[in-house]
Design a protein around this motif. Structure first.
Motif, PDB file in Angstrom:
ATOM      1  N   TYR A 122     -39.205  44.809  11.104  1.00 39.85           N
ATOM      2  CA  TYR A 122     -38.717  43.698  10.280  1.00 39.85           C
ATOM      3  C   TYR A 122     -39.863  42.999   9.575  1.00 39.85           C
ATOM      4  N   ARG A 123     -39.518  42.281   8.529  1.00 42.69           N
ATOM      5  CA  ARG A 123     -40.500  41.517   7.766  1.00 42.69           C
ATOM      6  C   ARG A 123     -39.827  40.232   7.296  1.00 42.69           C
ATOM      7  N   GLU A 124     -40.557  39.115   7.370  1.00 40.64           N
ATOM      8  CA  GLU A 124     -39.952  37.824   7.013  1.00 40.64           C
ATOM      9  C   GLU A 124     -40.422  37.323   5.646  1.00 40.64           C
ATOM     10  N   LEU A 125     -39.477  36.710   4.932  1.00 44.14           N
ATOM     11  CA  LEU A 125     -39.718  36.149   3.594  1.00 44.14           C
ATOM     12  C   LEU A 125     -39.063  34.775   3.568  1.00 44.14           C
ATOM     13  N   GLU A 126     -39.267  34.027   2.473  1.00 44.66           N
ATOM     14  CA  GLU A 126     -38.691  32.681   2.468  1.00 44.66           C
ATOM     15  C   GLU A 126     -37.933  32.358   1.183  1.00 44.66           C
ATOM     16  N   ILE A 127     -36.787  31.685   1.351  1.00 39.86           N
ATOM     17  CA  ILE A 127     -36.070  31.096   0.220  1.00 39.86           C
ATOM     18  C   ILE A 127     -36.423  29.602   0.241  1.00 39.86           C
ATOM     19  N   PRO A 128     -37.166  29.117  -0.759  1.00 40.22           N
ATOM     20  CA  PRO A 128     -37.548  27.693  -0.746  1.00 40.22           C
ATOM     21  C   PRO A 128     -36.377  26.804  -1.160  1.00 40.22           C
ATOM     22  N   PRO A 129     -36.518  25.471  -1.042  1.00 38.74           N
ATOM     23  CA  PRO A 129     -35.440  24.579  -1.493  1.00 38.74           C
ATOM     24  C   PRO A 129     -35.220  24.705  -3.004  1.00 38.74           C
ATOM     25  N   ALA A 130     -34.033  24.287  -3.457  1.00 32.56           N
ATOM     26  CA  ALA A 130     -33.737  24.273  -4.894  1.00 32.56           C
ATOM     27  C   ALA A 130     -34.544  23.154  -5.566  1.00 32.56           C
ATOM     28  N   ALA A 131     -34.516  23.137  -6.905  1.00 33.66           N
ATOM     29  CA  ALA A 131     -35.301  22.136  -7.646  1.00 33.66           C
ATOM     30  C   ALA A 131     -34.915  20.713  -7.242  1.00 33.66           C
ATOM     31  N   ASP A 132     -33.631  20.491  -6.899  1.00 30.03           N
ATOM     32  CA  ASP A 132     -33.205  19.136  -6.511  1.00 30.03           C
ATOM     33  C   ASP A 132     -33.466  18.854  -5.027  1.00 30.03           C
ATOM     34  N   GLY A 133     -34.138  19.767  -4.332  1.00 30.54           N
ATOM     35  CA  GLY A 133     -34.479  19.547  -2.923  1.00 30.54           C
ATOM     36  C   GLY A 133     -33.414  20.028  -1.959  1.00 30.54           C
ATOM     37  N   GLY A 134     -32.285  20.523  -2.467  1.00 25.52           N
ATOM     38  CA  GLY A 134     -31.203  20.986  -1.580  1.00 25.52           C
ATOM     39  C   GLY A 134     -31.351  22.469  -1.237  1.00 25.52           C
ATOM     40  N   PHE A 135     -30.358  22.984  -0.502  1.00 18.57           N
ATOM     41  CA  PHE A 135     -30.332  24.412  -0.159  1.00 18.57           C
ATOM     42  C   PHE A 135     -29.937  25.243  -1.384  1.00 18.57           C
ATOM     43  N   ARG A 136     -30.514  26.408  -1.522  1.00 19.94           N
ATOM     44  CA  ARG A 136     -30.166  27.253  -2.683  1.00 19.94           C
ATOM     45  C   ARG A 136     -28.871  28.030  -2.498  1.00 19.94           C
ATOM     46  N   ILE A 137     -28.506  28.299  -1.256  1.00 21.27           N
ATOM     47  CA  ILE A 137     -27.232  28.986  -0.981  1.00 21.27           C
ATOM     48  C   ILE A 137     -26.538  28.245   0.155  1.00 21.27           C
ATOM     49  N   GLU A 138     -25.305  28.629   0.443  1.00 23.31           N
ATOM     50  CA  GLU A 138     -24.510  27.952   1.476  1.00 23.31           C
ATOM     51  C   GLU A 138     -25.346  27.751   2.763  1.00 23.31           C
ATOM     52  N   PRO A 139     -25.547  26.492   3.170  1.00 23.94           N
ATOM     53  CA  PRO A 139     -26.423  26.271   4.331  1.00 23.94           C
ATOM     54  C   PRO A 139     -25.778  26.602   5.677  1.00 23.94           C
ATOM     55  N   ASN A 140     -24.454  26.444   5.793  1.00 24.41           N
ATOM     56  CA  ASN A 140     -23.845  26.545   7.125  1.00 24.41           C
ATOM     57  C   ASN A 140     -23.340  27.951   7.418  1.00 24.41           C
ATOM     58  N   ALA A 141     -24.210  28.920   7.195  1.00 24.33           N
ATOM     59  CA  ALA A 141     -23.843  30.315   7.444  1.00 24.33           C
ATOM     60  C   ALA A 141     -25.090  31.129   7.733  1.00 24.33           C
ATOM     61  N   LEU A 142     -24.870  32.246   8.428  1.00 17.38           N
ATOM     62  CA  LEU A 142     -25.924  33.246   8.587  1.00 17.38           C
ATOM     63  C   LEU A 142     -25.636  34.297   7.511  1.00 17.38           C
ATOM     64  N   HIS A 143     -26.507  34.395   6.535  1.00 20.65           N
ATOM     65  CA  HIS A 143     -26.264  35.305   5.401  1.00 20.65           C
ATOM     66  C   HIS A 143     -26.677  36.721   5.776  1.00 20.65           C
ATOM     67  N   ILE A 144     -25.836  37.680   5.374  1.00 21.11           N
ATOM     68  CA  ILE A 144     -26.168  39.096   5.631  1.00 21.11           C
ATOM     69  C   ILE A 144     -25.959  39.907   4.356  1.00 21.11           C
ATOM     70  N   TRP A 145     -26.926  40.739   4.071  1.00 19.84           N
ATOM     71  CA  TRP A 145     -26.812  41.715   2.989  1.00 19.84           C
ATOM     72  C   TRP A 145     -26.795  43.096   3.657  1.00 19.84           C
ATOM     73  N   PRO A 146     -25.606  43.594   4.081  1.00 17.38           N
ATOM     74  CA  PRO A 146     -25.568  44.885   4.796  1.00 17.38           C
ATOM     75  C   PRO A 146     -25.704  46.043   3.805  1.00 17.38           C
ATOM     76  N   ARG A 147     -26.541  46.996   4.115  1.00 19.03           N
ATOM     77  CA  ARG A 147     -26.727  48.114   3.183  1.00 19.03           C
ATOM     78  C   ARG A 147     -26.725  49.461   3.907  1.00 19.03           C
ATOM     79  N   GLY A 148     -25.943  49.561   4.962  1.00 17.20           N
ATOM     80  CA  GLY A 148     -25.833  50.850   5.660  1.00 17.20           C
ATOM     81  C   GLY A 148     -26.926  51.008   6.689  1.00 17.20           C
ATOM     82  N   GLY A 149     -28.009  51.697   6.329  1.00 14.94           N
ATOM     83  CA  GLY A 149     -29.084  51.943   7.289  1.00 14.94           C
ATOM     84  C   GLY A 149     -30.056  50.793   7.446  1.00 14.94           C
ATOM     85  N   TYR A 150     -29.912  49.759   6.650  1.00 20.94           N
ATOM     86  CA  TYR A 150     -30.862  48.638   6.682  1.00 20.94           C
ATOM     87  C   TYR A 150     -30.129  47.391   6.208  1.00 20.94           C
ATOM     88  N   MET A 151     -30.766  46.235   6.333  1.00 20.86           N
ATOM     89  CA  MET A 151     -30.090  44.993   5.921  1.00 20.86           C
ATOM     90  C   MET A 151     -31.097  43.852   5.805  1.00 20.86           C
TER      91      MET A 151
END
Ligand code: FAD
Length: 454
Positions: A193-222
């Motif tokens: 695994y490798r970690e990356l970061e999504i920073p806050p939006a320009a207005d200081g808020g979350f860029r995507i829905e905060p109250n979820a664990l986001h998953i991008w499933p792609r078969g053999g990896y995610m």
């Protein structure tokens, strides 16, 4: 406690399990010394190194509550109601984990959590020694050598009994292994695994829905992303070590950008510093550690990752390590000699550690490959319906693991029976219309006794 027994314990590792155990034992009147190879995070800042945030579930919360740490930790936790699945075609869908907001998991910052626990351990009377790396143990003499990480000097410290809370690469375990065969087996996952970061939006808020664990499933990896209190997300790419794509073919920051542009199109614009993050955060490896023996008579015992490291796909490694701490502290309250306490601890926890290790492996496949699959979605829909028809009797695996404290081994065993019922009931169907509810109800009542909340 028997007057002849030592009332002192030496814990190696002030990570998540070591610090929590130190609180519990110090509060029970034990003299506790904790040796940690890293510097004091309160002075130097947290030098974490991996998995910046973690999912905290019911088992972990309960342990934190027992240690008086829950309120402080929960103040900074971010609720995650379910998986937000990002399909390859750009659609998104929230798949709830539980029935309502009483059945959720929480994203917590590893560094903040560790700091809170260390502060409470010290306040409870534990003595913490930072920059002290365990180097060697003489179990005959009851003495351990620690190296001062700042100047390389060594100190020989006597101990009554050692608790190895020093993680997957445990030095306590290596020393025990020299004294007796622990029956160690390490099974690499073949993925890292490798970690990356999504920073806050320009207005200081979350860029995507905060109250979820986001998953991008792609078969053999995610990819997954967990929210942080400071409005960022930690993104983790899980991928095979070898292959296409794999960490051997996606090596440079430019190759990483090309992979994201092809397979994680909607995630790419959210990670403006992808190249810098890629270069700064090394790839981590993943493995499952199996041990036949967790203790060396009365002289040493292993807890947490040192005893049973697992792959992170059920978000339970820390939760399980915290359960270990509660179990061990509870057993140390009794009158039994240490050897019996350690043996009883192993007997109680080992089958459960094995079960969650197995479920964590199985959940990788589910997360990366099944959450957008039609069979899976049909079975999941029936599972939710049966959960409502048979509350407390037909409980999805995820709920038994994450929202209850029943033994992991029981959760595994029941979920296997439930899975067989779901597979049989949906076999060859593309909708639930023709499912024979009456027969299913009878089968469930015959096979699954009501669960008692653990
Ligand atoms: C990518 C990833 C994601 C994860 N996500 C989750 C999640 O969402 N939820 C969850 O419950 N779990 C998760 N986990 C698992 C979790 O991180 C571990 O199970 C947990 O950290 C185990 O705690 P521990 O105290 O046993 O070990 P650690 O947290 O590893 O602590 C060990 C401590 O011992 C110290 N140490 C090591 N060697 C020595 C030595 N020789 N001398 C002195 N000190 C030493 C270390 O510096 C460290 O402080 C994840 C793991 C990974 C890798």
């Amino acid at each position: 406690m028997n007057a002849a027994q030592p009332r002192s314990l030496t814990i190696v590792g002030a990570g998540l399990a070591g610090a929590l155990l130190a609180i519990l034992l110090a509060r029970d009147g034990w003299r506790v010394d904790v040796y940690e190879k890293r510097g004091d995070p309160r002075v130097r800042g947290y030098a974490g190194g991996r998995s910046i945030n973690l999912a905290l579930a019911e088992r972990g919360r309960h342990a934190l509550e027992r240690a008086g740490a829950e309120a402080a930790v929960m103040r900074q936790a971010v609720m995650m109601r379910g998986r937000m699945v990002h399909f390859a075609d750009g659609r998104t869908e929230l798949q709830r984990y539980g029935r309502d907001d009483s059945e959720v998991i929480w994203s917590v910052h590893r560094g903040d959590l560790n700091l809170t626990l260390i502060g409470l351990a010290e306040a409870a009377g534990a003595r913490l020694h930072f920059d002290r790396r365990l180097d060697a143990v003489d179990f005959e003499a009851g003495s351990a050598r620690f190296v001062d990480e700042r100047d390389g000097t060594c100190a020989q410290i006597g101990f009554a009994a050692l608790v190895g809370a020093d993680g997957a690469g445990s030095a306590v375990r290596s020393a025990m292994q020299r004294a007796t065969d622990l029956g160690e087996r390490v099974e690499p996952l073949g993925h890292g695994y490798r970690e990356l970061e999504i920073p806050p939006a320009a207005d200081g808020g979350f860029r995507i829905e905060p109250n979820a664990l986001h998953i991008w499933p792609r078969g053999g990896y995610m990819c997954i992303a967990l929210p942080n209190d400071e409005r960022t997300f930690t993104v983790t790419l899980f991928m095979p070590n070898h292959g296409d794509p794999g960490f051997d073919s996606v090596r440079t920051p430019e190759q990483a950008r090309a992979l994201f542009a092809r397979d994680f199109t909607d995630a790419l614009p959210l990670i403006p510093d992808l190249e810098a993050d890629w270069a700064a955060n090394p790839a981590g490896t993943l493995a499952t550690l199996y041990l036949e023996r967790w203790h060396l008579d009365r002289r040493a015992v292993l807890i947490g990752d040192a005893a049973h490291a697992m792959v992170p796909f059920h978000g339970q490694g820390m939760n399980c390590a915290f359960e270990d701490c509660v179990e061990l502290a509870q057993r140390l309250r009794g009158e039994a000699p240490l050897e019996d306490v350690f043996a009883g601890f192993q007997a109680a926890r080992q089958p459960n550690a094995l079960a969650i290790q197995q479920m964590a492996l199985e959940n990788y496949r589910e997360m990366r490959d099944r959450v957008d699959d039609s069979d899976y979605l049909l079975q999941r829909a029936l599972e939710l319906e049966l959960q409502q028809r048979h509350p407390g009797r037909f409980v999805p695996r995820y709920a038994m693991v994450s929202f209850m404290r029943i033994p992991y081994a029981l959760a595994l065993e029941r979920s296997r029976r439930q899975h067989a019922i779901l597979e049989r009931a949906t076999y060859g169907l593309d909708s639930l219309d023709r499912v024979d509810r009456g027969a299913l109800d009878a089968e469930i009542r015959a096979q699954l006794a009501p669960l008692e909340q653990g």
